[in-house]
Design a protein around this motif. Structure first.
Motif, PDB file in Angstrom:
ATOM      1  N   ALA A   1      36.533  29.785  40.452  1.00 47.33           N
ATOM      2  CA  ALA A   1      36.921  31.018  41.140  1.00 47.33           C
ATOM      3  C   ALA A   1      37.883  31.825  40.278  1.00 47.33           C
ATOM      4  O   ALA A   1      38.589  31.266  39.428  1.00 47.33           O
ATOM      5  CB  ALA A   1      37.574  30.692  42.483  1.00 47.33           C
ATOM      6  N   PRO A   2      37.915  33.143  40.472  1.00 46.03           N
ATOM      7  CA  PRO A   2      38.910  33.976  39.787  1.00 46.03           C
ATOM      8  C   PRO A   2      40.304  33.660  40.313  1.00 46.03           C
ATOM      9  O   PRO A   2      40.457  32.904  41.280  1.00 46.03           O
ATOM     10  CB  PRO A   2      38.475  35.406  40.136  1.00 46.03           C
ATOM     11  CG  PRO A   2      37.705  35.268  41.403  1.00 46.03           C
ATOM     12  CD  PRO A   2      37.024  33.934  41.327  1.00 46.03           C
ATOM     13  N   PRO A   3      41.341  34.220  39.702  1.00 46.84           N
ATOM     14  CA  PRO A   3      42.703  33.925  40.158  1.00 46.84           C
ATOM     15  C   PRO A   3      42.891  34.209  41.649  1.00 46.84           C
ATOM     16  O   PRO A   3      42.430  35.230  42.161  1.00 46.84           O
ATOM     17  CB  PRO A   3      43.568  34.860  39.306  1.00 46.84           C
ATOM     18  CG  PRO A   3      42.767  35.092  38.077  1.00 46.84           C
ATOM     19  CD  PRO A   3      41.341  35.097  38.521  1.00 46.84           C
ATOM     20  N   GLY A   4      43.565  33.289  42.329  1.00 42.81           N
ATOM     21  CA  GLY A   4      43.837  33.473  43.750  1.00 42.81           C
ATOM     22  C   GLY A   4      44.943  34.490  43.967  1.00 42.81           C
ATOM     23  O   GLY A   4      45.976  34.461  43.290  1.00 42.81           O
ATOM     24  N   LEU A   5      44.722  35.395  44.919  1.00 44.01           N
ATOM     25  CA  LEU A   5      45.694  36.458  45.194  1.00 44.01           C
ATOM     26  C   LEU A   5      46.104  36.480  46.664  1.00 44.01           C
ATOM     27  O   LEU A   5      46.699  37.458  47.123  1.00 44.01           O
ATOM     28  CB  LEU A   5      45.103  37.821  44.809  1.00 44.01           C
ATOM     29  CG  LEU A   5      44.663  37.988  43.346  1.00 44.01           C
ATOM     30  CD1 LEU A   5      43.979  39.336  43.156  1.00 44.01           C
ATOM     31  CD2 LEU A   5      45.854  37.858  42.408  1.00 44.01           C
TER      32      LEU A   5
END
Length: 248
Positions: A154-158
């Protein structure tokens, strides 16, 4: 009793696989808590992040029924093997000491909160309407891809991200790369996160553009004053003082 059973004859320098021709698969996840600063002069991005690692240690598993239903146990990072994952383009980072959680299946979870400083080439040619792209590259320092297989799902968690007053984080992506370096014949795996930042124009307008416009409008009136009068100094000083006040 469980601690003693798991750590007896355990070697922290040996990859935790029964078949040593198999790689240790490590899942990497990055959660960005907030962007602390982007220093244009030194090209340094400072963030507070959580870096999470998940892998299986085939030597650390047990039958829960034989140990009172214990589902998980905690170890310090110097007690068991863990992957030597580093941020390749780091300036510095300050990890906060925490424990690794080992589950009865052998799954190991390690979440490392840290203040991270990384290189980020800043281009201010379009200031104050500039966009910046910062790259974070994580990878093993000594294990090639056949020993440690790094993955990111997954892309960075925000989801816990706190807004920065100067820059807006407009996009964050990730990519897994296999690279071959001149030093070594084996390919190495890295996970590269790309962060796209946009400068907030309201910040630049308030602190830079507005004072400049006000000063520009005031200065021409100085030339309307009679030649040789001391009032020119009196009226010329406020624009400069006003600009400095806005910058403070």
């Amino acid at each position: 009793r469980l601690n003693k059973k798991l750590l007896t004859n355990y070697d922290t320098n040996v990859r935790p696989v029964l078949n040593h021709s198999h790689p240790v698969e490590v899942q990497l996840a990055l959660t960005i808590q907030n962007i602390i600063d982007l220093d244009e002069e030194s090209d340094v991005l400072t963030m507070y992040t959580w870096v999470s690692y998940l892998w299986t240690d085939e030597y650390l598993n047990w039958n829960e029924s034989e140990y009172g239903g214990i589902k998980s146990i905690r170890f310090r990072d110097d007690q068991i093997w863990h992957p030597d994952i580093h941020l390749y383009n780091k300036r510095s980072y300050e990890p906060i000491d925490t424990f690794m959680i080992v589950y009865s299946s052998g799954t190991v979870s390690f979440v490392s909160p840290m203040v991270m400083k990384s290189n980020c080439a800043v281009d201010i040619s379009n200031f104050p309407f500039d966009n910046q792209t910062c790259i974070l590259t994580f990878g093993s320092w000594t294990y090639d891809g056949s020993k440690v297989s790094l993955k990111s799902v997954a892309p960075p968690g925000l989801h816990t991200y706190t807004m920065n007053n100067e820059f807006e984080l407009t996009n964050a992506t990730h990519k897994v790369n296999w690279k071959q370096y001149q030093c070594c014949p084996e390919p190495y795996v890295d996970v590269t996160y790309t962060l796209e930042l946009k400068r907030r124009t309201d910040h630049a307008t308030h602190f830079i553009m507005s004072p400049c416009i006000i000063c520009s409008l005031l200065i021409p009136f100085i030339f309307l004053l009679p030649h040789g009068t001391n009032d020119k100094i009196l009226y010329g000083a406020p624009p400069d003082i006003l600009h400095n006040v806005f910058l403070i």
